[in-house]
Design a protein around this motif. Structure first.
Motif, short mmCIF file in Angstrom:
data_model
loop_
_atom_site.label_atom_id
_atom_site.label_comp_id
_atom_site.label_asym_id
_atom_site.label_seq_id
_atom_site.Cartn_x
_atom_site.Cartn_y
_atom_site.Cartn_z
N MET A 1 0.84 -1.20 0.00
CA MET A 1 0.00 0.00 0.00
C MET A 1 0.87 1.25 0.00
SD MET A 1 -1.18 0.42 3.97
CE MET A 1 -1.46 2.17 3.69
N THR A 2 0.30 2.34 -0.43
CA THR A 2 1.01 3.61 -0.40
C THR A 2 0.81 4.24 0.96
OG1 THR A 2 0.69 3.94 -2.76
CG2 THR A 2 1.22 5.87 -1.45
N ALA A 3 1.91 4.53 1.64
CA ALA A 3 1.81 5.10 2.99
C ALA A 3 1.78 6.60 2.92
CB ALA A 3 2.98 4.65 3.84
N SER A 4 1.07 7.18 3.88
CA SER A 4 1.06 8.64 3.99
C SER A 4 1.17 9.01 5.45
CB SER A 4 -0.23 9.22 3.41
OG SER A 4 -1.34 8.79 4.16
N THR A 5 1.65 10.20 5.72
CA THR A 5 1.79 10.60 7.11
C THR A 5 0.55 11.32 7.58
OG1 THR A 5 2.86 12.64 6.42
CG2 THR A 5 4.28 10.82 7.00
N TYR A 168 0.93 -3.31 11.65
CA TYR A 168 0.56 -4.45 10.82
C TYR A 168 -0.04 -5.55 11.67
CZ TYR A 168 5.32 -6.17 12.01
OH TYR A 168 6.47 -6.57 12.65
N THR A 169 -0.88 -6.38 11.02
CA THR A 169 -1.61 -7.44 11.68
C THR A 169 -1.37 -8.76 10.94
OG1 THR A 169 -3.59 -7.22 10.29
CG2 THR A 169 -3.44 -5.80 12.24
N ALA A 245 8.39 -2.59 9.02
CA ALA A 245 7.06 -3.18 8.85
C ALA A 245 6.86 -3.63 7.40
CB ALA A 245 5.99 -2.16 9.24
N ALA A 246 7.24 -2.80 6.46
CA ALA A 246 7.07 -3.13 5.05
C ALA A 246 7.89 -4.37 4.68
CB ALA A 246 7.48 -1.95 4.18
N TYR A 247 9.08 -4.48 5.23
CA TYR A 247 9.92 -5.63 4.95
C TYR A 247 9.32 -6.91 5.54
CZ TYR A 247 13.94 -8.73 4.76
OH TYR A 247 14.76 -9.79 4.52
N ALA A 248 8.82 -6.81 6.77
CA ALA A 248 8.20 -7.97 7.42
C ALA A 248 6.98 -8.44 6.63
CB ALA A 248 7.80 -7.63 8.86
N VAL A 249 6.14 -7.48 6.21
CA VAL A 249 4.94 -7.82 5.44
C VAL A 249 5.32 -8.47 4.11
CG1 VAL A 249 2.98 -6.83 4.17
CG2 VAL A 249 3.47 -6.08 6.51
N LYS A 250 6.36 -7.98 3.50
CA LYS A 250 6.78 -8.48 2.18
C LYS A 250 7.44 -9.86 2.25
CE LYS A 250 9.69 -7.24 -1.79
NZ LYS A 250 8.62 -7.38 -2.81
N THR A 251 8.18 -10.12 3.32
CA THR A 251 9.02 -11.32 3.34
C THR A 251 8.55 -12.44 4.25
OG1 THR A 251 10.46 -10.40 5.07
CG2 THR A 251 11.06 -9.95 2.77
N SER A 252 7.90 -12.14 5.36
CA SER A 252 7.54 -13.20 6.32
C SER A 252 6.53 -14.17 5.71
CB SER A 252 6.96 -12.58 7.60
OG SER A 252 6.68 -13.59 8.56
N GLU A 259 -0.14 -8.17 7.11
CA GLU A 259 -0.57 -7.09 6.21
C GLU A 259 -0.51 -5.77 6.96
OE1 GLU A 259 -5.00 -6.47 5.48
OE2 GLU A 259 -4.97 -8.62 5.98
N THR A 260 -0.16 -4.71 6.25
CA THR A 260 -0.11 -3.37 6.83
C THR A 260 -1.53 -2.80 6.90
OG1 THR A 260 2.07 -3.01 5.84
CG2 THR A 260 0.89 -1.07 6.64
#
Length: 321
Positions: A1-5, A168-169, A245-252, A259-260
């Motif tokens: 997903m595209t993250a925003s602040t 992420y969950t 978080a993005a790395y964990a979601v992508k690789t785990s 998922e984020t």
């Protein structure tokens, strides 16, 4: 997903500060964190001591003589720093190696739990700390973010990257969580001493004040332990820095475990921490970072790890808030 602040609560703090939004590219690579006693050696690059390096003369005499800068780091925070095939790899070691080429010394990373790094810096165990540490006014001034009391002399930061915080969950089991406000009456895992830890505590106070039920917070020595807890179903969510978080979601689990949820918040600068009484080293590091920004070495590192969106434009000291 595209993250925003999005704006953070006023009481929140720690791996933090203010900065623009960051949407780290999907091609994130790597993992890492660790134990206080394990020394990793010279994985931060093969730079040998060289008095002919452009900025060697800016270093303190003690470091010139040693040819080494000792770095305290929690080497279990992929893709920022982690172990791979027995070596310390990641964004931080690669940035350090680029700095080493300008300074003519090598950076020796030593593994320590995140919440002990500044103590190790004050006790002279390390010359600097580099571990996805957010530059904040509290850390600069040695103030405990929870009690607002002075607990140390503080540190100076040389800012080198920008990142926010994500939640992420388990994949397909978000428990209705879409934002920090949805964490009320939920169980959340974080890494101890991080901005996520501080934000969870602050959010829990807000939840109680609003009579929505406090957050049950489980704090671990490493982010990887928090991930394991989520995978086992012991908590509802994990919060950590966005690149992690993005790395964990992508690789785990091949991308099938997590998922984020919601948007990235609290975009802020990561800083290299240096003791207040070591201004010469601080200024040498800033000059070296500025040189890597100009010669392209910095951009090359970030491109390697797919995190160009977190790039800084200039080397600042104590730019966090």
């Amino acid at each position: 997903m595209t993250a925003s602040t999005t704006p953070r609560p006023a009481a929140a703090r720690n791996r933090l500060a203010a900065a623009g939004a960051i949407a780290v590219a999907g091609a994130l690579l790597l993992t890492g964190c660790g134990d206080q006693r394990n020394k990793t050696g010279n994985e931060a690059g093969e730079t040998a001591k060289s008095s002919s390096a452009p900025l060697f003369g800016k270093l303190p005499k003690k470091i010139q003589d040693a040819g080494v800068i000792k770095v305290g780091s929690d080497i279990a925070y992929p893709p920022v720093e982690f172990k791979k095939d027995g070596k310390t790899v990641g964004i931080d070691p690669d940035v350090a190696a680029a700095l080493g080429k300008q300074l003519g010394v090598r950076f020796e990373f030593e593994n320590g739990t995140f919440d002990t790094l500044l103590t190790g810096l004050r006790s002279k165990r390390y010359d600097m700390a580099m571990s996805a540490m957010t530059d904040t006014k509290d850390r600069q001034e040695g103030v405990d973010p929870k009690t607002h009391k002075k607990v140390g002399e503080g540190v100076d930061f040389v800012d080198y990257f920008t990142a926010g915080v994500s939640i992420y969950t388990k994949k397909g089991d978000t428990k209705g969580i879409k934002s920090w406000d949805d964490l009320c009456d939920k169980k959340v895992a974080v890494q101890r001493g991080t901005v996520s830890d501080d934000m969870a505590k602050s959010q829990s106070d807000k939840c109680e004040k609003d009579d929505k039920g406090k957050i049950s917070i489980e704090a671990f020595d490493t982010d990887l332990e928090a991930q394991t807890r989520l995978k086992a179903g012991g908590v509802d969510a994990v919060s950590s820095d966005f690149p992690v978080a993005a790395y964990a979601v992508k690789t785990s689990g091949g991308g099938n475990d997590f998922e984020t949820v919601g948007d990235q918040v609290e975009a802020a600068p990561y800083g290299i921490a240096v003791a207040k009484d070591n201004a010469q080293l601080r200024d040498a590091l800033r000059a070296a970072l500025e040189a890597t920004l100009k010669n392209g070495a910095y951009d090359k590192v970030l491109k390697t790890w797919g995190v160009e969106a977190g790039a800084i434009k200039e080397a600042k000291v104590n730019g966090g808030s």
